[in-house]
Design an enzyme around this catalytic site. Structure first.
Site: not given
Length: 522
Positions: A27, A250
């Protein structure tokens, strides 16, 4: 929209690379890596002689491979459509196992073959792979595809371990095979336009310099929201949880850029030195400074809860929402809470930074709201400053207004590159500035590992919240406890232009497509 002119017709990289995408059938490769490579190619940042080899265990013929890697490539213009066949001419595919020398030796033969025709003297290996095969693949590459005199670069995707111990083990094993200069640990948030803009905002504008500290700033919130849930990926997500998936990497990366001191220069190591210094001033997160949540069915019953996902273990207490407060014990930030919030299946999709300033001492006016700088990372990139203003008229009533830099209206002729495009280009240019260094990773895990072990022992129960809500009950009180003041006056961030409305509509369309893709792929 026009595309910005490239710096050089054949790219700026110091060397001509052969690029190998390991995990090419997965993916990540089809959704991010190959679309990013195509973006670099069509905008002439990728040398036209560059050859891209996909490598994975799945057997695919040429047509299947091309269909796979083009599925998520968006062809917006006639120029895009014309560029795609030329891009595909540079791509080829080879199947093989991840732990079989013979297969990597076949890959080596293919690389030597294309290098003879292209003249490439450097190799970039992009590991779009699960962490479980990082070391077997890296070992095979070092044994079979590492040549003296050839520049080697290795891009490694997160997660970089599960905690401090596993991260150190991974770093040790990877470090025994490749040097730190050769390794590029990719966190795609460091490639986002507004995240890369943080250093410019901070260190190129004198108006922010004197107020960027504990004397003026009361608290900082960094928020990540997703509207979708795990959508059939719960089994994978359950291994990590929202803190490992989003917050420890993040959001912490964004925090370091907000809080760091000015580096000596823009050289990669000078920038990363300052980021590491910030992390070393942050103690491990306290249990009382954490709020966890797990989503349940939506109020209308149309969307399933996390535990309704058949791939999720029964009775799982893995959080899908987390809020945590970090403190930086240095002279600039002592006492200022940095509240990190992230979650899935929430009311909206956004990532933003909200810097709230202190109350005005001895103010002359009633009902004043605090000043705020808001940096919208995504969607609808923007920077706006919330400030008090006099309402037009004969009175002296105060209202909340703003100084608004919305990218959709200010830079409506510019195309904001995808984060992966930016980071792959950085790696080709051998710029480590926006990649994670080994000691930075170590410092980050020291902050989060104790609280993660507490969560893994199920010592903190997640608070249930409905799919599509703002999050678990108690979030408002949690941020208020750490200093945030919500204004009594109503304020809505304005959308000034048709471009903004169009961008918002495109984002909503993108969310529907993302959800559809998740269900299709799984």
């Amino acid at each position: 929209m026009s595309t910005p002119a490239p710096k050089a017709a054949q790219g700026d990289a110091k060397h001509l690379y052969t690029i190998v995408v390991l995990g090419a059938s997965g993916d990540l490769a089809k959704k991010k890596t190959f679309p990013a490579l195509f973006g670099l190619f069509k905008n002439q940042y990728l040398n036209r002689k560059t050859h891209i080899i996909g490598y994975a265990r799945t057997k695919m013929d040429r047509a299947t491979f091309e269909g796979h890697i083009t599925k998520y490539i968006k062809l917006k213009t006639n120029e895009d459509k014309a560029a795609l066949p030329k891009f595909l001419e540079l791509c080829s595919y080879q199947d093989g196992q991840y732990d079989r020398d013979a297969d990597f030796q076949n890959l080596e033969k293919r690389m030597v073959e294309v290098e003879k025709s292209s003249g490439a003297t450097a190799r970039l290996f992009y590991m779009a792979l699960p962490p479980s095969v990082f070391i077997p693949v890296a070992t095979s590459l070092k044994k079979n595809n590492y040549k003296k005199g050839v520049v080697i670069r290795l891009i490694v995707e997160k997660p970089f371990g599960m905690d401090l111990e596993s991260s150190r083990q991974l770093a040790k094993e990877l470090g025994a095979l490749f040097s730190e200069d050769e390794i590029y640990r990719i966190d795609h948030y460091l490639g986002k336009e507004m995240v890369k803009n943080l250093m410019i905002l901070r260190f190129a504008n004198v108006i922010f310099g004197s107020v960027w500290n504990r004397h003026s700033i009361d608290n900082v919130q960094i928020t990540f929201k997703e509207k979708i849930g795990t959508e059939g990926r719960g089994g994978y997500f359950d291994e990590f949880g929202i803190i490992r998936d989003v917050m420890q990497n993040h959001l912490l990366q964004i925090l370091t850029l907000i809080a760091m001191e000015s580096p000596v220069s823009l050289q990669a190591e000078d920038v990363r030195d300052e980021k590491v210094k910030v992390l070393r001033f942050i103690p491990p997160i306290a249990k009382e400074d954490v709020l966890l949540g797990q989503y349940t069915k939506s109020a209308d019953g149309k969307e399933p809860g996390y535990l309704d996902d058949k791939t999720v273990p029964a009775g799982s207490k893995t959080p899908t929402y987390a809020a945590a407060t970090l403190y930086i014990h240095n002279e600039r930030w002592s006492g200022v809470p940095f509240v990190l919030k992230c979650g899935k299946a929430l009311d909206q999709q956004k990532t933003e930074i909200r810097i709230q300033f202190r109350d005005i001492p001895g103010n002359l006016f009633s009902n004043l709201a605090r000043n705020e700088i808001v940096i919208r990372v995504q969607p609808n990139e923007a920077v706006y400053v919330k400030m008090m203003n006099k309402e037009p008229g004969l009175g002296m009533k105060t209202i909340i207004s703003d100084l608004d830099l919305s990218y959709s209206s200010r830079f409506n002729d510019s195309v904001i590159p995808e984060a992966y495009e930016s980071l792959i280009l950085d790696s080709l240019n051998e710029d480590h500035s926006n990649f994670v260094r080994d000691d930075e990773l170590d410092a980050a895990w020291k902050i989060f590992t104790p609280i993660l072990k507490t969560i893994d022992r199920r010592e903190i129960d997640p608070v249930p919240y409905a799919y599509g809500s703002r999050g678990p009950a108690g979030v408002t009180d949690f941020v208020a406890k750490h200093g945030y003041k919500r204004s009594e006056q109503e304020y809505v961030w304005p959308q000034h232009s048709e471009a903004s409305k169009e961008a918002k509509g495109q984002d909503q369309k993108g969310e529907k497509e993302q959800k559809k893709d998740l269900k299709t792929d799984h």
